[in-house]
Design a protein around this motif. Sequence first.
Motif, PDB file in Angstrom:
ATOM      1  N   LEU A   1       0.902  -1.224   0.051  1.00 56.13           N
ATOM      2  CA  LEU A   1       0.156   0.023  -0.027  1.00 56.13           C
ATOM      3  C   LEU A   1       0.965   1.286   0.237  1.00 56.13           C
ATOM      4  N   PHE A   2       2.083   1.353   0.458  1.00 56.19           N
ATOM      5  CA  PHE A   2       2.950   2.246   0.498  1.00 56.19           C
ATOM      6  C   PHE A   2       4.306   1.723   0.688  1.00 56.19           C
ATOM      7  N   SER A   3       5.211   2.227  -0.199  1.00 58.54           N
ATOM      8  CA  SER A   3       6.508   1.820  -0.272  1.00 58.54           C
ATOM      9  C   SER A   3       7.479   2.966  -0.635  1.00 58.54           C
ATOM     10  N   ILE A   4       8.925   2.464  -0.525  1.00 61.95           N
ATOM     11  CA  ILE A   4       9.755   3.343  -0.816  1.00 61.95           C
ATOM     12  C   ILE A   4      10.348   2.783  -1.979  1.00 61.95           C
ATOM     13  N   GLN A   5      10.499   3.324  -2.992  1.00 58.49           N
ATOM     14  CA  GLN A   5      11.066   2.828  -4.237  1.00 58.49           C
ATOM     15  C   GLN A   5      12.183   3.818  -4.674  1.00 58.49           C
ATOM     16  N   ALA A   6      13.232   2.883  -5.363  1.00 52.24           N
ATOM     17  CA  ALA A   6      14.358   3.706  -5.571  1.00 52.24           C
ATOM     18  C   ALA A   6      14.855   2.990  -7.065  1.00 52.24           C
ATOM     19  N   VAL A   7      15.833   3.546  -7.593  1.00 50.73           N
ATOM     20  CA  VAL A   7      16.164   3.247  -9.004  1.00 50.73           C
ATOM     21  C   VAL A   7      17.833   2.885  -8.981  1.00 50.73           C
ATOM     22  N   GLN A   8      18.113   1.714  -9.632  1.00 51.06           N
ATOM     23  CA  GLN A   8      19.480   1.415  -9.503  1.00 51.06           C
ATOM     24  C   GLN A   8      20.426   2.366 -10.338  1.00 51.06           C
ATOM     25  N   ASN A   9      21.635   2.747  -9.609  1.00 53.96           N
ATOM     26  CA  ASN A   9      22.515   3.712 -10.122  1.00 53.96           C
ATOM     27  C   ASN A   9      22.034   4.977 -10.070  1.00 53.96           C
ATOM     28  N   VAL A  10      20.807   5.017  -9.613  1.00 56.27           N
ATOM     29  CA  VAL A  10      20.340   6.396  -9.541  1.00 56.27           C
ATOM     30  C   VAL A  10      20.019   6.899  -8.295  1.00 56.27           C
TER      31      VAL A  10
END
Length: 491
Positions: A262-271
């Motif tokens: 329902l809620f999450s921390i999303q990130a991007v590889q190498n960014v």
Amino acid sequence: MKSKIIIYTVIVFALFNNACKKALDLKQQGVYTSDNYFRNEVDAVNAVSGIYSLLEEEDYIGHAEATFDVPSDDYWRSGDHGEDEGIENLTYDASNAAIRYPWKWRYEEINRSTNCVINIPKITAISTEVKNRSMGEAYFLRAFGYWRLMIIHGDVPIITEEDYTKQIFNVPKSSIEDVRKQIESDLLKAVELLPESYGATDRGRVSKGTALGFLTKLYMYWEKFPEAIATGQKVISNSHYALAANYTDNFTRANENSTELLFSIQAVQNVVQNDFTVYYIPRPWGGYGFSQPLQGLANEFEANDPRKAATLLSVGDKIDLGDGNGLTTFTADLSATGFAFKKYAVFNTAADGGGVDHTFAVPLMRSADIYLLVAEALIRTQGAGAGDALINQVRHRASPLLPAVSGAGMTQLIHERRVELAGEGERHQDLMRWDKAKIVDIAAIYNLPVSKAPIDQSKTVTFIRPKNYYFPLPQVEIDKSKGVLVQNPNF
């Protein structure tokens, strides 16, 4: 959300490289303020994306907020942050750095959200769909900032939209009751404005289910059980927020698409580095090795419960680090307790270059949490057995081999929340709200020595009521207010 972060990052890098070459040739292209920035739909979306970006801050959700669960009987703080020891042992004072770090980020989240709430309605070059969604996101993210302040500190200042417009930020604390009302108001607006779900290009944005989930949590902390049941059922009955088919699906690289998150921390590889994940992974594997599970948590899992293996790395377990060397063994020297949180030890494959996987979405709230909160509200209003159906849905999702509960009371509910949500920041707050309701004796639980194998140490935490129900306001904020802010009692 993340597509915008990528754009910002590329622009920053481009400007940085250009500045290194021709710093003196740069010309100012314009000055943006709240009054002239919000011109069109793109500006609205980018402004809201800027609120989300705060979740990546190491001294906010990225790590610092997780520190507030380490007093619990699930964790050994480990790591090399001396301030965390005071939090773990409840010996902190108002000058503790871990208490100070996230304060400014919570209010920065409130600041950016309020800026959007005030200015997005003024935009005419924007579709109704995007305007509503953006406003809903801003209301939710402001509520989340106040939620963290309320959970950690209790009474805190509320900065109203009028205060913001007049640039008045040094205001007295509001009562926890008023803070709850502020959170409720923002969440109800978010529920009205947010869509049920998103397409792949907007993955990670908060939805109607996110707002309903936090509203359920708010009502549980408020002990408004009928409201919690009614609100939580709207999450449980909606297929957009269904439990993942397998428990482990929530802690894999593919979990970005999970309906349960329902809620999450999303990130991007190498960014964008996901500091939350990194903090839980052993140092030799590319992490920092903080917040290690204790033996008591391992003992809580029933036989045949696959959530134990999905949650914990124990000595002798094998894991693929994606380094091309096959399976690596988890050894005793990798942890002071003999355990690590496997649910956060997610790595790229060798084909992707190995190393910590920063595309893994860290869960901040899962549907399973809401199932169990509604089950608890049913038990506390209707008696033992009223929450059986929901508890069994969570258990049978974990494994059909787990025996069904029957006539479950709070003892069974407390067990289920502990094993289902281990390492997800709920245990300490759960125990404190149950202690306030005289369901558990948190002082007795914490004051017992907790085994910290394999080395010969133990963890004993002295919980003092009512002092330790809330953390103090940072002393530096008290000092800066010049008497406007009053410290919490007992500090």
